[in-house]
Design a protein around this motif. Structure first.
Motif, PDB file in Angstrom:
ATOM      1  N   GLU A  30     -10.074  -7.241  40.342  1.00 41.22           N
ATOM      2  CA  GLU A  30     -10.739  -8.445  40.833  1.00 41.22           C
ATOM      3  C   GLU A  30      -9.950  -9.651  40.363  1.00 41.22           C
ATOM      4  O   GLU A  30      -9.824  -9.895  39.163  1.00 41.22           O
ATOM      5  CB  GLU A  30     -12.177  -8.504  40.311  1.00 41.22           C
ATOM      6  N   GLY A  31      -9.357 -10.364  41.313  1.00 45.43           N
ATOM      7  CA  GLY A  31      -8.627 -11.585  40.961  1.00 45.43           C
ATOM      8  C   GLY A  31      -9.429 -12.793  41.392  1.00 45.43           C
ATOM      9  O   GLY A  31     -10.574 -12.668  41.829  1.00 45.43           O
ATOM     10  N   SER A  32      -8.814 -13.972  41.298  1.00 52.24           N
ATOM     11  CA  SER A  32      -9.533 -15.188  41.687  1.00 52.24           C
ATOM     12  C   SER A  32      -9.675 -15.286  43.204  1.00 52.24           C
ATOM     13  O   SER A  32     -10.521 -16.013  43.693  1.00 52.24           O
ATOM     14  CB  SER A  32      -8.814 -16.421  41.150  1.00 52.24           C
ATOM     15  N   LEU A  54      -8.508  -1.259  49.702  1.00 57.56           N
ATOM     16  CA  LEU A  54      -9.007  -2.392  50.480  1.00 57.56           C
ATOM     17  C   LEU A  54      -9.092  -3.626  49.600  1.00 57.56           C
ATOM     18  O   LEU A  54      -9.626  -3.573  48.496  1.00 57.56           O
ATOM     19  CB  LEU A  54     -10.407  -2.058  51.025  1.00 57.56           C
ATOM     20  N   LYS A  55      -8.545  -4.724  50.080  1.00 59.53           N
ATOM     21  CA  LYS A  55      -8.733  -5.998  49.389  1.00 59.53           C
ATOM     22  C   LYS A  55      -9.562  -6.890  50.292  1.00 59.53           C
ATOM     23  O   LYS A  55      -9.218  -7.116  51.445  1.00 59.53           O
ATOM     24  CB  LYS A  55      -7.377  -6.660  49.091  1.00 59.53           C
ATOM     25  N   LYS A  56     -10.697  -7.350  49.761  1.00 57.86           N
ATOM     26  CA  LYS A  56     -11.490  -8.347  50.480  1.00 57.86           C
ATOM     27  C   LYS A  56     -11.103  -9.691  49.901  1.00 57.86           C
ATOM     28  O   LYS A  56     -11.361  -9.964  48.727  1.00 57.86           O
ATOM     29  CB  LYS A  56     -12.986  -8.099  50.256  1.00 57.86           C
ATOM     30  N   TRP A 101      -4.163  -0.931  52.490  1.00 52.34           N
ATOM     31  CA  TRP A 101      -2.906  -0.251  52.171  1.00 52.34           C
ATOM     32  C   TRP A 101      -3.182   1.243  51.987  1.00 52.34           C
ATOM     33  O   TRP A 101      -4.314   1.633  51.702  1.00 52.34           O
ATOM     34  CB  TRP A 101      -2.316  -0.751  50.851  1.00 52.34           C
ATOM     35  N   LYS A 102      -2.141   2.029  52.086  1.00 50.70           N
ATOM     36  CA  LYS A 102      -2.239   3.421  51.654  1.00 50.70           C
ATOM     37  C   LYS A 102      -2.466   3.420  50.146  1.00 50.70           C
ATOM     38  O   LYS A 102      -1.876   2.601  49.440  1.00 50.70           O
ATOM     39  CB  LYS A 102      -0.945   4.177  51.962  1.00 50.70           C
ATOM     40  N   TYR A 103      -3.259   4.323  49.655  1.00 52.54           N
ATOM     41  CA  TYR A 103      -3.447   4.474  48.211  1.00 52.54           C
ATOM     42  C   TYR A 103      -2.203   5.149  47.651  1.00 52.54           C
ATOM     43  O   TYR A 103      -1.884   6.280  48.007  1.00 52.54           O
ATOM     44  CB  TYR A 103      -4.700   5.299  47.936  1.00 52.54           C
ATOM     45  N   GLU A 104      -1.470   4.437  46.804  1.00 49.95           N
ATOM     46  CA  GLU A 104      -0.173   4.940  46.316  1.00 49.95           C
ATOM     47  C   GLU A 104      -0.294   5.842  45.098  1.00 49.95           C
ATOM     48  O   GLU A 104       0.615   6.601  44.780  1.00 49.95           O
ATOM     49  CB  GLU A 104       0.752   3.768  45.969  1.00 49.95           C
ATOM     50  N   GLY A 105      -1.409   5.736  44.393  1.00 46.88           N
ATOM     51  CA  GLY A 105      -1.593   6.520  43.168  1.00 46.88           C
ATOM     52  C   GLY A 105      -2.345   5.704  42.136  1.00 46.88           C
ATOM     53  O   GLY A 105      -2.628   4.533  42.353  1.00 46.88           O
ATOM     54  N   GLU A 106      -2.643   6.343  41.003  1.00 45.04           N
ATOM     55  CA  GLU A 106      -3.524   5.675  40.047  1.00 45.04           C
ATOM     56  C   GLU A 106      -2.780   4.890  38.969  1.00 45.04           C
ATOM     57  O   GLU A 106      -3.403   4.187  38.183  1.00 45.04           O
ATOM     58  CB  GLU A 106      -4.448   6.707  39.388  1.00 45.04           C
ATOM     59  N   SER A 107      -1.430   5.020  38.911  1.00 45.02           N
ATOM     60  CA  SER A 107      -0.727   4.430  37.773  1.00 45.02           C
ATOM     61  C   SER A 107      -0.018   3.122  38.096  1.00 45.02           C
ATOM     62  O   SER A 107       0.872   3.080  38.949  1.00 45.02           O
ATOM     63  CB  SER A 107       0.327   5.403  37.252  1.00 45.02           C
ATOM     64  N   THR A 108      -0.419   2.072  37.386  1.00 43.85           N
ATOM     65  CA  THR A 108       0.374   0.852  37.414  1.00 43.85           C
ATOM     66  C   THR A 108       1.323   0.912  36.222  1.00 43.85           C
ATOM     67  O   THR A 108       1.082   1.650  35.262  1.00 43.85           O
ATOM     68  CB  THR A 108      -0.476  -0.421  37.283  1.00 43.85           C
ATOM     69  N   LEU A 109       2.392   0.110  36.264  1.00 46.92           N
ATOM     70  CA  LEU A 109       3.308   0.069  35.126  1.00 46.92           C
ATOM     71  C   LEU A 109       2.565  -0.432  33.886  1.00 46.92           C
ATOM     72  O   LEU A 109       2.844   0.009  32.773  1.00 46.92           O
ATOM     73  CB  LEU A 109       4.518  -0.819  35.446  1.00 46.92           C
ATOM     74  N   PRO A 170       3.583  -6.202  35.101  1.00 43.29           N
ATOM     75  CA  PRO A 170       3.319  -4.754  35.124  1.00 43.29           C
ATOM     76  C   PRO A 170       2.042  -4.377  35.895  1.00 43.29           C
ATOM     77  O   PRO A 170       1.974  -3.302  36.483  1.00 43.29           O
ATOM     78  CB  PRO A 170       3.178  -4.393  33.633  1.00 43.29           C
ATOM     79  N   GLN A 171       1.071  -5.282  35.939  1.00 45.27           N
ATOM     80  CA  GLN A 171      -0.181  -5.033  36.671  1.00 45.27           C
ATOM     81  C   GLN A 171       0.064  -4.999  38.178  1.00 45.27           C
ATOM     82  O   GLN A 171      -0.751  -4.463  38.928  1.00 45.27           O
ATOM     83  CB  GLN A 171      -1.212  -6.129  36.364  1.00 45.27           C
ATOM     84  N   ASN A 172       1.149  -5.623  38.627  1.00 42.49           N
ATOM     85  CA  ASN A 172       1.458  -5.665  40.057  1.00 42.49           C
ATOM     86  C   ASN A 172       2.596  -4.729  40.435  1.00 42.49           C
ATOM     87  O   ASN A 172       3.286  -4.939  41.425  1.00 42.49           O
ATOM     88  CB  ASN A 172       1.783  -7.105  40.481  1.00 42.49           C
ATOM     89  N   ILE A 173       2.793  -3.705  39.622  1.00 38.48           N
ATOM     90  CA  ILE A 173       3.790  -2.681  39.929  1.00 38.48           C
ATOM     91  C   ILE A 173       3.080  -1.334  39.909  1.00 38.48           C
ATOM     92  O   ILE A 173       2.458  -0.966  38.921  1.00 38.48           O
ATOM     93  CB  ILE A 173       4.948  -2.727  38.906  1.00 38.48           C
ATOM     94  N   ILE A 174       3.141  -0.626  41.051  1.00 33.62           N
ATOM     95  CA  ILE A 174       2.408   0.635  41.173  1.00 33.62           C
ATOM     96  C   ILE A 174       3.395   1.792  41.306  1.00 33.62           C
ATOM     97  O   ILE A 174       4.444   1.633  41.918  1.00 33.62           O
ATOM     98  CB  ILE A 174       1.440   0.584  42.387  1.00 33.62           C
ATOM     99  N   PHE A 175       3.047   2.910  40.702  1.00 33.45           N
ATOM    100  CA  PHE A 175       3.882   4.095  40.887  1.00 33.45           C
ATOM    101  C   PHE A 175       3.424   4.821  42.140  1.00 33.45           C
ATOM    102  O   PHE A 175       2.274   5.254  42.231  1.00 33.45           O
ATOM    103  CB  PHE A 175       3.819   5.019  39.672  1.00 33.45           C
ATOM    104  N   ILE A 185       3.355  -4.600  44.282  1.00 33.55           N
ATOM    105  CA  ILE A 185       2.140  -4.882  45.058  1.00 33.55           C
ATOM    106  C   ILE A 185       1.716  -6.341  44.865  1.00 33.55           C
ATOM    107  O   ILE A 185       2.319  -7.068  44.074  1.00 33.55           O
ATOM    108  CB  ILE A 185       0.960  -3.953  44.684  1.00 33.55           C
ATOM    109  N   ASP A 186       0.700  -6.739  45.600  1.00 36.20           N
ATOM    110  CA  ASP A 186       0.052  -8.038  45.444  1.00 36.20           C
ATOM    111  C   ASP A 186       0.939  -9.206  45.887  1.00 36.20           C
ATOM    112  O   ASP A 186       1.487  -9.946  45.063  1.00 36.20           O
ATOM    113  CB  ASP A 186      -0.384  -8.220  43.983  1.00 36.20           C
ATOM    114  N   LEU A 187       1.037  -9.384  47.186  1.00 34.48           N
ATOM    115  CA  LEU A 187       1.825 -10.497  47.735  1.00 34.48           C
ATOM    116  C   LEU A 187       0.964 -11.761  47.877  1.00 34.48           C
ATOM    117  O   LEU A 187       1.306 -12.659  48.633  1.00 34.48           O
ATOM    118  CB  LEU A 187       2.428 -10.096  49.082  1.00 34.48           C
TER     119      LEU A 187
END
Ligand code: ADP
Ligand code: MG
Length: 352
Positions: A30-32, A54-56, A101-109, A170-175, A185-187
């Protein structure tokens, strides 16, 4: 064949979605400017497969959809697979943009770096198996080198397209489990200089933990966004003059630093590091002189890692974390840096 026709046709044949196609699952973030959920397809589309994210989003969602569409066509491998975006007017809270987006996986950097097993946990997910080898600096350096190469590769894709991310952390990098590599991620904060989209929105707050010292991406001598056609003609020149891509390079440099120095992985220590670096006028070599004489064993180990192979890692690090944007190395040049001459993890040479 005309680019626009091609884009239109491509869009026409992709699956489209509606609000009631989804069953909303776990909240992922949840971001701003929005909330992110893991979702699956509802019964009426049960013949289709896959997990989605899904991002609302609020009003900024329109720009984020635009950025994702552009990335999808120009440098699809750099970022998470974008599926679809639309405006939902039916919400009581007012119009919402839905991004899929496609779900890429559960791990962020970020998650991976928090583990005591880092960077060995990354080696395991990249190779798809546990390597039964002795642990040590050399092996850790090899893993970190592989991660850095993947990150720079993804970033170079964005920058070559004319997009600056502006929120690399690191929160915006997904494996991506599918491609066994890291994606950005997160443009939501990204800017496209070539067409002048999302050109320094004043209300946007950069993440102070990873942001380069310059307040604005472009120098203050570029007072406002030119209109789109003017920007399209001028921006390659502006790009050369101001090197806005080097904002992301600074952030990637801080991630490199955190990977090499376990003691800088926590938020509080990163914030303390940022204060120290500021006092050293953003001179990493001066910072080293300041802290090395009374460094903890943890910190010393970090210096040992970047000093391997004649200090080639330290050389790369100091060419990314610099006060002046124009003195920072580009993503493309960084990929050609001798730090990457040595073989990384085997999977990488197979993948790329
Ligand atoms: P925000 O930071 O605005 O909340 P993000 O786009 O960064 O939105 O997404 C929030 C979190 O959701 C990410 O940190 C990540 O954990 C997860 N996430 C986002 N996109 C994906 C994806 N394609 N696959 C898997 N997880 C994702
Ligand atoms: Mg994010």
């Amino acid at each position: 064949f005309d680019m626009f026709v091609l884009a239109f046709v491509e869009r026409l044949f992709r699956p489209t979605f509606r609000k009631d196609d989804f069953v909303v699952g776990k909240k992922l973030g949840e971001g701003s400017f929005g909330v992110v959920y893991k979702v699956s397809l509802s019964k009426k589309r049960s013949n289709e497969e896959g997990e989605y994210v899904l991002k609302k989003a609020t009003e900024y969602g329109a720009v984020e959809i635009w950025m994702n569409e552009r990335v999808r066509r120009a440098c699809g491998n750099s970022c998470a697979d974008f599926v679809y975006g639309f405006l939902d007017k039916s919400s009581k809270k007012g119009p919402e943009y839905w991004l899929l987006w496609k779900y890429e996986g559960e791990s962020t950097l970020a998650g991976l770096m928090q583990s005591k097993e880092f960077p060995y946990n990354v080696e395991t997910i990249i190779l798809g198996k546990v390597q039964d080898l002795p642990k040590g600096l050399e092996r850790e350096n090899k893993i970190i080198q592989t991660i850095m190469r993947q990150l720079l590769f993804a970033l170079d894709g964005l920058h070559s397209t004319g997009i600056i991310h502006r929120d690399v952390k690191p929160q915006n990098i997904i494996f991506s489990e599918g491609s066994r590599s890291f994606k950005i991620i997160d443009l939501g904060a990204a800017a496209d200089l070539r067409v002048g989209i999302n050109y320094i929105p004043k209300e946007f707050l950069l993440d102070p933990r990873y942001a380069a010292p310059e307040q604005y991406i472009m120098s203050t001598q570029t007072p406002s966004a030119p209109s789109a056609p003017v920007a399209a003609a001028l921006s390659p020149v502006l790009w050369q003059m101001n090197l806005p891509d080097r904002f992301d390079i600074y952030s990637i440099g801080l991630i490199f630093l955190q990977m090499a120095f376990p003691s800088l992985r926590s938020d509080s220590n990163l914030i303390q590091f940022n204060r120290q670096l500021k006092r050293c006028d953003y001179d990493l070599t001066a910072w080293r002189k300041l802290v090395e004489p009374r460094a903890s064993a943890d910190l010393r180990r970090g210096f040992e890692l970047v000093d391997l192979d004649g200090g080639i890692g330290w050389e790369l690090l100091t060419s990314m974390v610099r006060y002046k944007a124009r003195q920072r190395i580009s993503a493309k040049a960084a990929l050609a840096h001798p730090y990457f001459d040595r073989q990384g993890l085997l999977a990488l040479s197979v993948m790329q």
